[in-house]
Design a protein around this motif. Structure first.
Motif, short mmCIF file in Angstrom:
data_model
loop_
_atom_site.label_atom_id
_atom_site.label_comp_id
_atom_site.label_asym_id
_atom_site.label_seq_id
_atom_site.Cartn_x
_atom_site.Cartn_y
_atom_site.Cartn_z
N GLN A 18 0.81 -1.21 0.00
CA GLN A 18 0.00 0.00 0.00
C GLN A 18 0.84 1.26 0.00
OE1 GLN A 18 -2.37 -0.73 3.52
NE2 GLN A 18 -4.14 -1.39 2.32
N SER A 19 1.96 1.23 0.74
CA SER A 19 2.73 2.46 0.95
C SER A 19 3.86 2.64 -0.05
CB SER A 19 3.30 2.49 2.37
OG SER A 19 4.16 1.37 2.58
N SER A 20 4.33 1.56 -0.66
CA SER A 20 5.53 1.66 -1.49
C SER A 20 5.28 1.44 -2.98
CB SER A 20 6.57 0.63 -1.01
OG SER A 20 6.90 0.87 0.33
N ILE A 21 4.15 0.87 -3.34
CA ILE A 21 3.82 0.65 -4.75
C ILE A 21 2.80 1.71 -5.16
CG2 ILE A 21 3.10 -1.00 -6.49
CD1 ILE A 21 5.54 -1.87 -4.90
N PRO A 22 3.16 2.66 -6.00
CA PRO A 22 2.22 3.73 -6.38
C PRO A 22 0.94 3.17 -6.99
CG PRO A 22 4.45 4.22 -7.15
CD PRO A 22 4.47 2.81 -6.67
N LEU A 70 9.07 -4.66 -7.65
CA LEU A 70 9.33 -3.48 -6.83
C LEU A 70 9.31 -3.79 -5.33
CD1 LEU A 70 7.13 -0.85 -8.76
CD2 LEU A 70 9.62 -1.15 -8.87
N SER A 71 9.15 -5.05 -4.99
CA SER A 71 8.96 -5.42 -3.59
C SER A 71 10.11 -6.25 -3.04
CB SER A 71 7.64 -6.20 -3.43
OG SER A 71 6.54 -5.44 -3.87
N ALA A 72 11.30 -6.08 -3.60
CA ALA A 72 12.45 -6.88 -3.13
C ALA A 72 12.71 -6.72 -1.63
CB ALA A 72 13.69 -6.51 -3.94
N PRO A 73 12.62 -5.51 -1.05
CA PRO A 73 12.90 -5.40 0.39
C PRO A 73 11.98 -6.24 1.26
CG PRO A 73 12.98 -3.24 -0.65
CD PRO A 73 12.43 -4.18 -1.68
N ILE A 74 10.68 -6.17 1.03
CA ILE A 74 9.76 -6.91 1.90
C ILE A 74 9.82 -8.39 1.62
CG2 ILE A 74 7.70 -6.78 0.42
CD1 ILE A 74 7.89 -6.31 4.25
N LEU A 75 10.06 -8.78 0.37
CA LEU A 75 10.18 -10.20 0.05
C LEU A 75 11.42 -10.79 0.72
CD1 LEU A 75 9.16 -10.27 -3.73
CD2 LEU A 75 7.75 -10.79 -1.73
N ALA A 76 12.52 -10.03 0.73
CA ALA A 76 13.74 -10.51 1.39
C ALA A 76 13.50 -10.67 2.89
CB ALA A 76 14.88 -9.53 1.13
N TYR A 95 18.28 -5.24 2.71
CA TYR A 95 16.83 -5.09 2.55
C TYR A 95 16.10 -5.09 3.88
CZ TYR A 95 17.88 -6.57 -2.25
OH TYR A 95 18.39 -6.67 -3.51
N PHE A 96 16.76 -5.57 4.92
CA PHE A 96 16.05 -5.89 6.15
C PHE A 96 15.40 -4.66 6.79
CE2 PHE A 96 15.78 -6.89 10.69
CZ PHE A 96 15.07 -8.06 10.62
N VAL A 97 16.20 -3.64 7.09
CA VAL A 97 15.68 -2.47 7.80
C VAL A 97 14.61 -1.76 6.97
CG1 VAL A 97 16.27 -0.23 8.76
CG2 VAL A 97 17.80 -2.15 9.10
N LYS A 98 14.88 -1.58 5.68
CA LYS A 98 13.92 -0.90 4.82
C LYS A 98 12.60 -1.64 4.76
CE LYS A 98 13.25 0.79 0.10
NZ LYS A 98 13.83 0.89 -1.27
#
Length: 294
Positions: free
Chosen positions: A162-166, A191-197, A282-285
């Motif tokens: 919701q917040s990171s994908i326009p 576009l979701s590599a950080p949360i997937l990681a 990717y973890f913190v982001k």
């Protein structure tokens, strides 16, 4: 040039001191176990080794690698972790993506039902009966399907979407004729590599360290994961089975057991430690965006 007040300098000094103490408290047990695993067991038992290796010996690693059951558990755990993490990730994304779309009818009710499961469950006995009725006992699916998805991780992933994908990007793709599945596969996931990681890390660590479900659902030792064998070594005292006591004295057997204990801890946790450096960026982001926004 910025001028800091005395109070700010004191605050920074105290923070550094506290973080240094915390780091030492976390790192010392880790360094001790690693050093003990390659030290002479007699030096460890006598307390002569407190940080750095003393009289280096690889006896523990040799006996661990000679143990066929432990190697079988290693293979089982790798399989359970790979398959389980894949199932977890797929189901988390398939649940989080629809909930992130405002067009989904009844998503508030679905969210409420998911939240309900975070606070109430059927309990251990009903869960065991379900697994047994489905014929999943003594299979890897008994360790994977009961925990196939985490509601908390669904919410973190949904918030990231919701917040990171326009939304405008998704709407543009929809206007161009892209289906919801196409939007997910071609736009959202790349576009979701950080949360997937982050999800891979969470789920993989959980599967790698899990032993309770295996303790309940598995009776065939050929299906045991690595952590069950480690539990036997550390708690049940079955490491005597790996020691050839017929050729060694009782004192030597005790020292061999000590070496096996520390070596087994290092061997069983090394792969999961190696996973962190690749996912750290990717973890913190992923966690901060997924947990705090939206």
């Amino acid at each position: 040039m910025e001028v800091r007040s005395l109070r700010d300098r004191w605050f920074e000094t105290v923070n550094i001191a506290l973080l240094a103490l915390l780091s030492a408290a976390v790192l010392y047990p880790l360094l001790f176990v690693i050093s003990a695993s390659v030290s002479n067991p007699s030096a460890v038992l006598a307390g002569d080794m407190w940080l750095w290796p003393v009289d280096i010996s690889l006896t523990g690693y040799r006996k661990v690698l000679e143990n066929k059951e432990l190697l079988t558990g290693y293979g089982n755990t790798i399989l359970y972790t790979a398959v389980g993490t894949t199932v977890n990730l797929i189901m988390t994304v398939l649940a989080a993506y629809p909930l992130s779309r405002s067009q989904l009818w009844g998503r508030n009710a679905i969210t409420a039902l998911l939240v309900f499961t975070m606070f109430f469950s059927g309990g251990l006995i009903p869960a065991y009966m379900v697994v047994k009725t489905l014929g999943l006992n003594n299979t890897m699916w008994a360790l994977i399907l009961p925990g196939a998805v985490s509601v908390w991780n669904i919410f973190i992933t949904r918030t990231f979407f919701q917040s990171s994908i326009p939304g405008e990007l998704q709407e543009a793709a929809s206007i161009d004729g892209c289906s919801d599945t196409g939007i997910l596969l071609r736009i959202v996931l790349p576009l979701s590599a950080p949360i997937l990681a982050v999800m891979v890390l969470f789920y993989a660590v959980g599967h790698w360290n899990a032993y309770f479900n295996a303790l309940i659902y598995l009776t065939d030792r050929k299906q045991y994961p690595l952590q069950l064998f480690l539990r036997e070594i550390l708690i049940q005292g079955q490491m005597e089975q790996m020691v050839n006591s017929g050729d060694s004295s009782h004192a030597q057997a005790i020292m061999d057991e000590e070496a096996i204990k520390y070596a087994a801890v290092v061997v069983t946790n090394l792969p999961i430690f190696m996973l962190y450096p690749f996912l750290q960026k990717y973890f913190v982001k992923g966690v901060m965006i997924g947990a705090l926004k939206g």
